[in-house]
Design a protein around this motif. Structure first.
Motif, PDB file in Angstrom:
ATOM      1  N   GLY A 106       0.822  -1.197   0.000  1.00  0.00           N
ATOM      2  CA  GLY A 106       0.000   0.000   0.000  1.00  0.00           C
ATOM      3  C   GLY A 106       0.854   1.243   0.000  1.00  0.00           C
ATOM      4  N   ILE A 107       0.175   2.366   0.038  1.00  0.00           N
ATOM      5  CA  ILE A 107       0.861   3.654   0.073  1.00  0.00           C
ATOM      6  C   ILE A 107      -0.050   4.647   0.785  1.00  0.00           C
ATOM      7  N   VAL A 108       0.561   5.517   1.569  1.00  0.00           N
ATOM      8  CA  VAL A 108      -0.186   6.549   2.291  1.00  0.00           C
ATOM      9  C   VAL A 108       0.374   7.900   1.880  1.00  0.00           C
ATOM     10  N   SER A 109      -0.504   8.773   1.451  1.00  0.00           N
ATOM     11  CA  SER A 109      -0.083  10.137   1.135  1.00  0.00           C
ATOM     12  C   SER A 109      -0.651  11.073   2.187  1.00  0.00           C
ATOM     13  N   TRP A 110      -0.152  12.281   2.211  1.00  0.00           N
ATOM     14  CA  TRP A 110      -0.697  13.262   3.153  1.00  0.00           C
ATOM     15  C   TRP A 110      -2.169  13.524   2.841  1.00  0.00           C
ATOM     16  N   ARG A 111      -2.556  13.330   1.581  1.00  0.00           N
ATOM     17  CA  ARG A 111      -3.976  13.494   1.219  1.00  0.00           C
ATOM     18  C   ARG A 111      -4.848  12.448   1.924  1.00  0.00           C
ATOM     19  N   ASP A 112      -4.326  11.224   2.020  1.00  0.00           N
ATOM     20  CA  ASP A 112      -5.056  10.163   2.716  1.00  0.00           C
ATOM     21  C   ASP A 112      -5.259  10.522   4.182  1.00  0.00           C
ATOM     22  N   LEU A 113      -4.242  11.122   4.761  1.00  0.00           N
ATOM     23  CA  LEU A 113      -4.326  11.541   6.152  1.00  0.00           C
ATOM     24  C   LEU A 113      -5.385  12.627   6.331  1.00  0.00           C
ATOM     25  N   LEU A 114      -5.451  13.551   5.408  1.00  0.00           N
ATOM     26  CA  LEU A 114      -6.443  14.630   5.493  1.00  0.00           C
ATOM     27  C   LEU A 114      -7.869  14.120   5.337  1.00  0.00           C
ATOM     28  N   LYS A 115      -8.049  13.043   4.598  1.00  0.00           N
ATOM     29  CA  LYS A 115      -9.395  12.486   4.398  1.00  0.00           C
ATOM     30  C   LYS A 115     -10.037  12.050   5.708  1.00  0.00           C
ATOM     31  N   ILE A 116      -9.221  11.666   6.670  1.00  0.00           N
ATOM     32  CA  ILE A 116      -9.734  11.256   7.979  1.00  0.00           C
ATOM     33  C   ILE A 116     -10.541  12.403   8.589  1.00  0.00           C
ATOM     34  N   PHE A 117      -9.990  13.598   8.475  1.00  0.00           N
ATOM     35  CA  PHE A 117     -10.634  14.763   9.091  1.00  0.00           C
ATOM     36  C   PHE A 117     -11.777  15.295   8.238  1.00  0.00           C
ATOM     37  N   ASP A 118     -11.706  15.056   6.956  1.00  0.00           N
ATOM     38  CA  ASP A 118     -12.746  15.499   6.045  1.00  0.00           C
ATOM     39  C   ASP A 118     -14.027  14.692   6.247  1.00  0.00           C
TER      40      ASP A 118
END
Length: 134
Positions: A120-132
């Motif tokens: 897998g891969i995690v981007s900072w965008r994926d991290l922001l989706k948690i809060f979105d």
């Protein structure tokens, strides 16, 4: 929360010997910003779309294209990749992801299994989706 909850498992890989033209084609035709470079299934490095933009001439694909431009397209993935990327285990937690992003100036983190194979891969965008989503 685990890294598995936020990572993307839709990863795209290229091989060390794939040409920059192949890398360019993938970036041109997909929404991905990072390609994982593998050798015998094992993670070897990473290429970002920014890595590609740094080496490409704006004249590629135009009437002003030069032989130097074409030579760049014939380079191999191993010549432009970032070697030994910072990775996390598929057992990592969300706090590990945050710590890595805070400590290093990177835009994604490959997630690997015990054999160093990308899962897998995690981007900072994926991290922001948690809060979105909240």
């Amino acid at each position: 929360m685990s890294i598995k909850d936020i990572m993307s498992t839709s990863i795209v890989t290229v091989r060390l010997g794939d040409s920059v033209a192949v890398v360019k084609e993938i970036f041109d035709n997909s929404p991905f910003h990072h390609l994982l470079v593998v050798d015998s299934g094992e993670l070897f490095g990473i290429i970002s779309d920014r890595d590609l933009f740094k080496i490409l001439s704006p004249t590629i694909g135009t009437v002003s294209e030069t032989t130097r431009d074409l030579a760049i397209l014939n380079k191999k993935a191993h010549q432009i990749l970032t070697r030994k990327p910072i990775t996390l285990s598929e057992k990592s937690g969300l706090s590990d992801v945050i710590k890595v992003f805070k400590k290093h100036n990177i835009s994604c983190i490959p997630v690997v299994n015990d054999e160093n194979e990308p899962v897998g891969i995690v981007s900072w965008r994926d991290l922001l989706k948690i809060f979105d989503d909240k």
